[in-house]
Design a protein around this motif. Structure first.
Motif, PDB file in Angstrom:
ATOM      1  N   PHE A 254       0.630  -1.084   0.228  1.00 57.01           N
ATOM      2  CA  PHE A 254      -0.077   0.101  -0.056  1.00 57.01           C
ATOM      3  C   PHE A 254       0.902   1.240  -0.066  1.00 57.01           C
ATOM      4  O   PHE A 254       2.157   0.998   0.284  1.00 57.01           O
ATOM      5  N   GLY A 255       0.162   2.328  -0.321  1.00 60.44           N
ATOM      6  CA  GLY A 255       0.890   3.672  -0.182  1.00 60.44           C
ATOM      7  C   GLY A 255       2.266   3.690  -1.246  1.00 60.44           C
ATOM      8  O   GLY A 255       2.280   3.010  -2.299  1.00 60.44           O
ATOM      9  N   ILE A 256       3.257   4.252  -0.978  1.00 64.75           N
ATOM     10  CA  ILE A 256       4.389   4.554  -1.648  1.00 64.75           C
ATOM     11  C   ILE A 256       5.253   2.953  -2.021  1.00 64.75           C
ATOM     12  O   ILE A 256       5.598   2.931  -3.165  1.00 64.75           O
ATOM     13  N   ALA A 257       4.909   2.298  -1.335  1.00 64.44           N
ATOM     14  CA  ALA A 257       5.342   0.914  -1.294  1.00 64.44           C
ATOM     15  C   ALA A 257       4.618  -0.169  -2.636  1.00 64.44           C
ATOM     16  O   ALA A 257       5.214  -0.716  -3.586  1.00 64.44           O
ATOM     17  N   ALA A 258       3.354   0.384  -2.714  1.00 62.01           N
ATOM     18  CA  ALA A 258       2.571  -0.387  -4.020  1.00 62.01           C
ATOM     19  C   ALA A 258       3.233   0.275  -5.401  1.00 62.01           C
ATOM     20  O   ALA A 258       3.259  -0.473  -6.369  1.00 62.01           O
ATOM     21  N   ARG A 259       3.478   1.751  -5.292  1.00 61.67           N
ATOM     22  CA  ARG A 259       4.027   2.323  -6.540  1.00 61.67           C
ATOM     23  C   ARG A 259       5.408   1.718  -6.923  1.00 61.67           C
ATOM     24  O   ARG A 259       5.564   1.280  -7.995  1.00 61.67           O
ATOM     25  N   VAL A 260       6.310   1.435  -5.711  1.00 62.11           N
ATOM     26  CA  VAL A 260       7.419   0.826  -6.372  1.00 62.11           C
ATOM     27  C   VAL A 260       7.325  -0.637  -6.602  1.00 62.11           C
ATOM     28  O   VAL A 260       7.921  -1.260  -7.714  1.00 62.11           O
ATOM     29  N   SER A 261       6.213  -1.138  -5.965  1.00 62.99           N
ATOM     30  CA  SER A 261       5.937  -2.612  -6.444  1.00 62.99           C
ATOM     31  C   SER A 261       5.505  -2.995  -7.729  1.00 62.99           C
ATOM     32  O   SER A 261       5.568  -3.920  -8.524  1.00 62.99           O
ATOM     33  N   LYS A 262       4.504  -1.991  -8.293  1.00 60.13           N
ATOM     34  CA  LYS A 262       3.815  -2.066  -9.593  1.00 60.13           C
ATOM     35  C   LYS A 262       5.090  -1.930 -10.633  1.00 60.13           C
ATOM     36  O   LYS A 262       5.008  -2.574 -11.697  1.00 60.13           O
ATOM     37  N   ASN A 263       6.063  -1.268 -10.527  1.00 57.28           N
ATOM     38  CA  ASN A 263       7.197  -1.359 -11.312  1.00 57.28           C
ATOM     39  C   ASN A 263       7.822  -2.778 -11.540  1.00 57.28           C
ATOM     40  O   ASN A 263       8.152  -3.291 -12.625  1.00 57.28           O
ATOM     41  N   ALA A 264       8.031  -3.172 -10.143  1.00 55.66           N
ATOM     42  CA  ALA A 264       8.525  -4.603 -10.098  1.00 55.66           C
ATOM     43  C   ALA A 264       7.653  -5.580 -10.838  1.00 55.66           C
ATOM     44  O   ALA A 264       8.359  -6.618 -11.709  1.00 55.66           O
ATOM     45  N   VAL A 265       6.491  -5.488 -10.840  1.00 56.18           N
ATOM     46  CA  VAL A 265       5.483  -6.613 -11.298  1.00 56.18           C
ATOM     47  C   VAL A 265       5.773  -6.397 -12.960  1.00 56.18           C
ATOM     48  O   VAL A 265       5.551  -7.376 -13.638  1.00 56.18           O
ATOM     49  N   ASP A 266       5.494  -5.190 -13.348  1.00 54.26           N
ATOM     50  CA  ASP A 266       5.543  -4.806 -14.652  1.00 54.26           C
ATOM     51  C   ASP A 266       6.921  -5.428 -15.349  1.00 54.26           C
ATOM     52  O   ASP A 266       6.799  -6.312 -16.314  1.00 54.26           O
ATOM     53  N   GLU A 267       8.125  -5.315 -14.581  1.00 55.21           N
ATOM     54  CA  GLU A 267       9.385  -6.039 -15.115  1.00 55.21           C
ATOM     55  C   GLU A 267       9.246  -7.442 -14.893  1.00 55.21           C
ATOM     56  O   GLU A 267       9.935  -8.260 -15.881  1.00 55.21           O
ATOM     57  N   ALA A 268       8.665  -8.013 -14.078  1.00 55.42           N
ATOM     58  CA  ALA A 268       8.697  -9.221 -13.736  1.00 55.42           C
ATOM     59  C   ALA A 268       7.805  -9.947 -15.098  1.00 55.42           C
ATOM     60  O   ALA A 268       8.037 -11.011 -15.620  1.00 55.42           O
ATOM     61  N   ARG A 269       6.607  -9.459 -15.202  1.00 55.96           N
ATOM     62  CA  ARG A 269       5.776  -9.970 -16.523  1.00 55.96           C
ATOM     63  C   ARG A 269       6.695  -9.781 -17.899  1.00 55.96           C
ATOM     64  O   ARG A 269       6.535 -10.533 -18.589  1.00 55.96           O
ATOM     65  N   ARG A 270       7.377  -8.880 -18.114  1.00 63.28           N
ATOM     66  CA  ARG A 270       8.441  -8.606 -19.052  1.00 63.28           C
ATOM     67  C   ARG A 270       9.210  -9.899 -19.287  1.00 63.28           C
ATOM     68  O   ARG A 270       9.835 -10.352 -20.354  1.00 63.28           O
ATOM     69  N   GLN A 271       9.661 -10.304 -18.144  1.00 60.11           N
ATOM     70  CA  GLN A 271      10.820 -11.429 -18.100  1.00 60.11           C
ATOM     71  C   GLN A 271       9.862 -12.707 -18.122  1.00 60.11           C
ATOM     72  O   GLN A 271      10.572 -13.825 -18.058  1.00 60.11           O
ATOM     73  N   GLY A 272       8.524 -12.663 -18.230  1.00 60.98           N
ATOM     74  CA  GLY A 272       7.759 -14.015 -18.385  1.00 60.98           C
ATOM     75  C   GLY A 272       7.349 -14.455 -17.198  1.00 60.98           C
ATOM     76  O   GLY A 272       7.107 -15.559 -17.242  1.00 60.98           O
ATOM     77  N   ILE A 273       7.647 -13.825 -15.947  1.00 58.02           N
ATOM     78  CA  ILE A 273       7.204 -14.153 -14.878  1.00 58.02           C
ATOM     79  C   ILE A 273       5.590 -13.762 -14.220  1.00 58.02           C
ATOM     80  O   ILE A 273       5.250 -12.713 -14.619  1.00 58.02           O
ATOM     81  N   LYS A 274       4.632 -14.616 -14.288  1.00 53.07           N
ATOM     82  CA  LYS A 274       3.245 -14.218 -13.892  1.00 53.07           C
ATOM     83  C   LYS A 274       3.302 -13.588 -12.387  1.00 53.07           C
ATOM     84  O   LYS A 274       2.947 -14.542 -11.538  1.00 53.07           O
ATOM     85  N   ALA A 275       3.524 -12.471 -12.247  1.00 51.16           N
ATOM     86  CA  ALA A 275       3.333 -11.694 -11.302  1.00 51.16           C
ATOM     87  C   ALA A 275       2.231 -10.638 -11.095  1.00 51.16           C
ATOM     88  O   ALA A 275       1.615 -10.394 -12.232  1.00 51.16           O
ATOM     89  N   GLY A 276       1.517 -10.244 -10.122  1.00 48.48           N
ATOM     90  CA  GLY A 276       0.374  -9.455  -9.995  1.00 48.48           C
ATOM     91  C   GLY A 276       0.683  -8.504  -8.517  1.00 48.48           C
ATOM     92  O   GLY A 276       1.643  -8.850  -7.834  1.00 48.48           O
ATOM     93  N   LEU A 277      -0.200  -7.491  -8.659  1.00 46.82           N
ATOM     94  CA  LEU A 277      -0.104  -6.544  -7.469  1.00 46.82           C
ATOM     95  C   LEU A 277      -1.470  -6.505  -6.755  1.00 46.82           C
ATOM     96  O   LEU A 277      -2.554  -6.436  -7.550  1.00 46.82           O
ATOM     97  N   ILE A 278      -1.718  -6.677  -5.378  1.00 49.49           N
ATOM     98  CA  ILE A 278      -2.932  -6.356  -4.664  1.00 49.49           C
ATOM     99  C   ILE A 278      -2.511  -5.233  -3.873  1.00 49.49           C
ATOM    100  O   ILE A 278      -1.737  -5.201  -2.903  1.00 49.49           O
TER     101      ILE A 278
END
Length: 356
Positions: A254-278
């Motif tokens: 949540f909060g700023i940690a969620a914004r950081v995490s969303k970037n990581a999830v996008d990069e993981a998807r680009r690497q073929g990893i099925k990642a998501g954010l809640i």
């Protein structure tokens, strides 16, 4: 104000409160939320409102108690040590079933700690924070626009359920500048027949008080209050889900940690990893149903927090411990990088334990 303006998160909270009909602000300066008080000091006199810098945080929250008793929309703001000082007054507000909005721009602790951003007041906010059996509404913005929108919502929810509401922000969201608009649908102020507005002999006197010396009556009040809380838990949870439909690894933040995490999830998807954010938006009521849906299809959850790992407990409870939950945390005012979160996602996707 329908056009977008560039504002700090703290300033957006103050302007949104005014937009929502708040005309009474009582506070005391403390980093990193002092801009809220400074903004209110300039704006309130121009709109016929009341700004008062109290002699202490304790005085400020008791002024809030008085204005809320009279049925007014009222707000105070502080940061972590100041919220601790206000905790007794928040308990009094809850015990008197009074709506008010409290802003906490969190900083690192415990004690005086530092002035850098943190999320280590999660337990304090979601477990009440003061003495006695009670809850407060807790909303966690992740952008300057949400600082504004959730402030308006906090006033509406506080009035709807007659309970205090807290904006649990962090120092980063409070200080960052982003475009924001204040084009909100503002609900008409509800009738408050319980308020101490003076009777002019047209109704019985209203008494606002949290004191109840008869144990049977106090028990009845507590059970009735928790019946209301149960309705809040059914009707008001808010949550954002991002790419969770097929995710093997879900990041919870949540909060700023969620914004950081969303970037990581996008990069993981680009690497073929099925990642998501809640992303829980209401921390209380916690969006348990959104987490429960992950059971049976998600292999691991990683909580990303600016604390020693407090939301972990709610994630475990919501999933009934049926999904492995790890934490990726920094503390003391440090923020985990997207690269760090990505490493944790990769490790979890490979079935390994996250290294500490």
């Amino acid at each position: 104000m329908s056009e977008k303006v560039l504002m700090k998160g703290n300033e957006a909270i103050a302007e949104a409160a005014i937009t929502a009909g708040c005309r009474h602000y009582f506070g005391y300066p403390i980093t990193p939320q002092t801009e809220i008080a400074a903004y209110m000091a300039k704006r309130m006199p121009k709109i016929g409102g009341t700004f008062l810098q109290a002699e202490s945080e304790i005085a400020a929250i008791n002024m809030v108690y008085g204005a809320a008793s009279a049925g007014k929309r009222v707000m105070t703001s502080s940061s972590s040590p100041g919220i601790s000082l206000k905790s007794e007054g928040i308990s009094y507000l809850a015990g008197s079933d009074l709506p008010a909005v409290i802003v906490n721009a969190q900083r690192g602790g415990p004690g005086l700690g530092g002035i850098q951003p943190s999320q280590s007041d999660y337990f304090q906010a979601t477990r009440g924070g003061g003495h006695g059996d009670y809850h407060i509404l807790v909303l966690a913005p992740a952008s300057v626009q949400e600082m504004a929108a959730l402030t308006v919502k906090a006033f509406d929810l506080a009035d709807k359920w007659r309970m205090p509401a807290m904006i649990l922000a962090d120092g980063t969201i409070g200080q960052v500048m982003e475009p924001v608009t204040f084009d909100f649908d503002i609900a008409p102020a509800p009738e408050k027949p319980w308020a101490t507005t003076g009777t002019e002999l047209r109704r019985p006197h209203n008494i606002v008080n949290s004191l109840c010396l008869q144990p049977e009556e106090l028990e009845r009040q507590n059970f009735a209050r928790f019946d209301r809380y149960a309705q809040v838990e059914k009707e008001e949870p808010l949550c954002e889900e991002y790419l969770t439909e097929d995710a093997d690894v879900v990041v919870a933040a949540f909060g700023i940690a969620a914004r950081v995490s969303k970037n990581a999830v996008d990069e993981a998807r680009r690497q073929g990893i099925k990642a998501g954010l809640i992303r829980p938006i209401t921390l209380w009521p916690f969006p348990k149903a959104n987490f429960a849906k992950l059971v049976g299809k998600t292999k691991a959850i990683i909580t990303v927090e600016l604390s020693m790992g407090q939301m972990v407990e709610d994630v475990l409870l919501a999933t009934k411990c049926r999904i492995p939950v790890e934490k990726c945390n920094r503390a003391g005012g440090m923020i985990p990088s997207s690269e760090r979160v990505l490493r944790e996602i990769v490790e979890a996707s490979q079935g390994g334990e996250i290294p500490w």
